[in-house]
Design an enzyme around this catalytic site. Sequence first.
Site, short mmCIF file in Angstrom:
data_model
loop_
_atom_site.label_atom_id
_atom_site.label_comp_id
_atom_site.label_asym_id
_atom_site.label_seq_id
_atom_site.Cartn_x
_atom_site.Cartn_y
_atom_site.Cartn_z
N ILE A 36 -9.87 39.50 53.99
CA ILE A 36 -10.20 38.53 52.80
C ILE A 36 -9.74 36.90 53.12
O ILE A 36 -10.28 36.14 52.60
CB ILE A 36 -9.27 38.93 51.64
CG1 ILE A 36 -9.83 40.44 51.22
CG2 ILE A 36 -9.52 38.10 50.40
CD1 ILE A 36 -9.22 41.14 50.20
N ASP A 88 4.33 32.41 61.13
CA ASP A 88 4.79 33.67 60.69
C ASP A 88 5.69 33.51 59.27
O ASP A 88 6.51 32.89 59.13
CB ASP A 88 5.75 34.28 61.87
CG ASP A 88 6.33 35.79 61.43
OD1 ASP A 88 6.04 36.06 60.20
OD2 ASP A 88 6.87 36.40 62.24
N SER A 108 -4.50 43.29 43.70
CA SER A 108 -5.36 44.59 43.75
C SER A 108 -4.93 45.25 42.56
O SER A 108 -3.72 45.25 41.82
CB SER A 108 -4.77 45.40 45.02
OG SER A 108 -4.75 46.63 44.98
N TYR A 160 3.29 49.61 48.16
CA TYR A 160 2.18 48.83 47.60
C TYR A 160 1.88 48.56 46.43
O TYR A 160 1.78 47.36 45.78
CB TYR A 160 1.10 49.51 48.27
CG TYR A 160 -0.43 48.78 48.16
CD1 TYR A 160 -0.98 47.93 48.92
CD2 TYR A 160 -1.07 49.10 46.99
CE1 TYR A 160 -2.07 47.24 48.68
CE2 TYR A 160 -2.41 48.34 46.81
CZ TYR A 160 -2.70 47.60 47.80
OH TYR A 160 -3.82 46.93 47.65
N LYS A 176 2.13 44.94 44.40
CA LYS A 176 0.96 44.28 43.75
C LYS A 176 1.38 44.09 42.50
O LYS A 176 0.77 43.00 41.67
CB LYS A 176 -0.40 44.97 43.85
CG LYS A 176 -0.77 45.30 45.42
CD LYS A 176 -1.04 43.92 46.10
CE LYS A 176 -1.54 43.83 47.29
NZ LYS A 176 -1.62 42.63 48.04
N THR A 214 -13.38 45.02 55.06
CA THR A 214 -12.69 44.28 56.01
C THR A 214 -12.82 44.87 57.52
O THR A 214 -13.44 46.10 57.50
CB THR A 214 -11.06 44.21 55.60
OG1 THR A 214 -10.72 45.39 55.84
CG2 THR A 214 -10.77 43.47 54.45
#
Length: 328
Positions: free
Chosen positions: A26, A82, A169, A181, A185, A216
């Site tokens: 993305i 980084d 997301s 996750y 989000k 992706t």
Amino acid sequence: MNTERTIMALPLSGKVCLVTGATRGIGRGIALQLGEAGATVYITGRTLKPKSDGKAGTSGSLTTTAEEIEARGGKCIPVQCDHADDEQVKQLFEQISKEQNGRLDVLVNNAYAAVSLLTEQYGKKFWEVSPNTWDTVNNVGLRCHYIASWYAAKMMVPAKQGLMINVSSPGGLNYLFNVAYGVGKAACDRMAADCAFELKKSNVAFISLWPGAVKTEIFEETILSDKADNFPDGFLDVFQFGESVEYPGKAVACLAQDKNIMKKSGRVLLTAELGEEYGFTDIDGSNPLNFRQIKSLLKMSGHPWLAAMTPGFLKIPFWLWSISASKF
């Protein structure tokens, strides 16, 4: 006349943008679209150059993305960074400020270190994996967004203009992939809302962007590999109706041009909804899956004939969607 056409074709000419994590996926798609629209685009990632065989692979590289942007007539400045290292992030913003006379118009927080981990650990419960999963998912993927936004605000607030975007997301609303996750989000969405509240008087917008199922490089690789067996039936089928990596890029490019962007500040916005609002399609001319659209959901669930008969304007209301995840 030629000058007028050039200006019209490059609506973001003169704008300075930063897209974190733009070597692939993305982030790469967003950088490509911003560059094509005429912006000067800074991109970050850990991989500067392709592998020795000259191929970027699914990991991608900064130089590969930069070359793609410049091949489209855009200007790109790749910076190896980084985002787990605060000092490197500080140096990144110092470089932008020095080279662009303190100007930064758009920040896209996209850097994410857990893509491979999510596919490898899919289906496992949080106590079945290392507790370090939390750090892998939410260090470069949440904390780094806050740090980048902190530096960006110090450039945008004095200028009384700017746009920041967290790539988030639907996993912030309902369970998806794993605990770390979803928490990350949901935090990205809340961060956008709260930052927008504090930035409002400075005329700086902050938005949380929800792409749909995105094709992706790593997910396309997964679909064609043995790893696909780890996902439940129908999960990967969603991606056949998904969007290219450049579709979110088109959404960001349109948001960067929106003169009334402050009206959207603090909100969660879906790429498919923005496609309808701004009138753009994916790079192949298609209209990707909209999770709110009844027509799209019927098509995805294997009822094409019923989908064909369903008007496109019928959608699940936002209030109904959000109440399904209510904690009260």
